[in-house]
Design a protein around this motif. Sequence first.
Motif, PDB file in Angstrom:
ATOM      1  N   LEU A 225       0.972  -1.298   0.167  1.00  0.00           N
ATOM      2  CA  LEU A 225      -0.011   0.085   0.087  1.00  0.00           C
ATOM      3  C   LEU A 225       0.908   1.303   0.009  1.00  0.00           C
ATOM      4  O   LEU A 225       0.694   2.351  -0.779  1.00  0.00           O
ATOM      5  N   GLU A 226       1.819   1.311   0.820  1.00  0.00           N
ATOM      6  CA  GLU A 226       2.726   2.483   0.913  1.00  0.00           C
ATOM      7  C   GLU A 226       3.272   2.950  -0.786  1.00  0.00           C
ATOM      8  O   GLU A 226       3.562   3.873  -0.858  1.00  0.00           O
ATOM      9  N   GLN A 227       4.029   1.770  -0.969  1.00  0.00           N
ATOM     10  CA  GLN A 227       4.629   2.040  -2.210  1.00  0.00           C
ATOM     11  C   GLN A 227       3.514   2.409  -3.507  1.00  0.00           C
ATOM     12  O   GLN A 227       3.710   3.168  -4.201  1.00  0.00           O
ATOM     13  N   LEU A 229       0.750   4.039  -2.604  1.00  0.00           N
ATOM     14  CA  LEU A 229       0.044   5.700  -2.548  1.00  0.00           C
ATOM     15  C   LEU A 229       1.389   6.246  -2.953  1.00  0.00           C
ATOM     16  O   LEU A 229       1.112   7.441  -3.604  1.00  0.00           O
ATOM     17  N   ALA A 230       2.698   5.956  -2.883  1.00  0.00           N
ATOM     18  CA  ALA A 230       3.725   6.875  -3.373  1.00  0.00           C
ATOM     19  C   ALA A 230       3.919   7.000  -4.874  1.00  0.00           C
ATOM     20  O   ALA A 230       3.888   8.080  -5.430  1.00  0.00           O
TER      21      ALA A 230
END
Length: 263
Positions: A225-227, A229-230
């Motif tokens: 998820l973090e990647q 979102l990035a």
Amino acid sequence: MALVDYATSAGVALLTLNDPPVNGYTHEMMKDLDAAILEARFDNDVHVIVITGHGEKFFCAGANINMLRESDPTFKYYFCLHANETLSRLEHTPKLCIAALNGHTVGGGLEIAMACDLRIARKGAGKVGLPEVALGVLPGTGGTQRLARLIGKSRAIQLMCEGQTFDFETALAVGLINDVWETASHDEFMDRILAYSHTFTLPDRAALAVGRIKRAVQTGFEVGLEQGLALERELQAELFTSEDAREGLAAYMEKRKPVFQGK
Ligand SMILES: C/C=C/C(=O)SCCNC(=O)CCNC(=O)[C@H](O)C(C)(C)COP(=O)(O)OP(=O)(O)OC[C@H]1O[C@@H](n2cnc3c(N)ncnc32)[C@H](O)[C@@H]1OP(=O)(O)O
């Protein structure tokens, strides 16, 4: 591209799998499909890619079973490898890709369709499924991976292990395809597909944003998820500097229809 017809019209590239009677795909067809995808990818005037099958009965009946019978394991390995690379390229091409299911869409045919972003079928035109288990093999050009991602692990395992083919309405109910359209003829189906495809092109739709939405979702699904979102932030930052974003924001405030240029 002898086994894949290629035509463009007003921002849409139409790729037609063409090897009658069943449009079964061979290594040669996959090479032609790969070439057609690259052609569409690098044509700045193309914003939507549509893939369909020649004729009214088959989108594609999967890998050509004669080719599988007659080839050695090394050939078959490279056949699957090249198909994987071609379909991944299609999946990551930042242009909307629509599979127009004009007829039976089974085995490798469904694997091609699953690498597209949308699947729209002509009601009653054919069956869909991954019946490879009946041949003693698995759906080996992306089927085990993409089917599970589209409809969930458990249902995907069940469908592939049963190996049944089913109608488009059932495929719609499990979320494998997006829509089933009732049309009086194959020609009417294709006319509607092209008209729908044109709704994603310039000047009415911001084709750059469409392509970035696709990329954010397709690539985002493969990372955490973090990647994801990035990636979304980066693509958005890119879009915010585009002329089309300037135009879209201005048109909204000026209460007029935007005119997008794809810049
Ligand atoms: C890594 C990837 C692996 C794969 O993709 S393996 C291949 C997976 N595909 C299949 O197993 C599909 C096999 N075909 C079918 O199940 C049926 O077809 C359909 C349900 C799609 C349609 O049925 P109907 O309308 O009754 O047509 P019909 O009479 O079965 O087929 C017409 C002719 O086409 C041949 N054929 C069908 N699919 C293939 C194929 N994939 N490769 C080579 N030939 C194929 C048949 O045998 C037959 O031939 P004739 O008229 O001589 O009896």
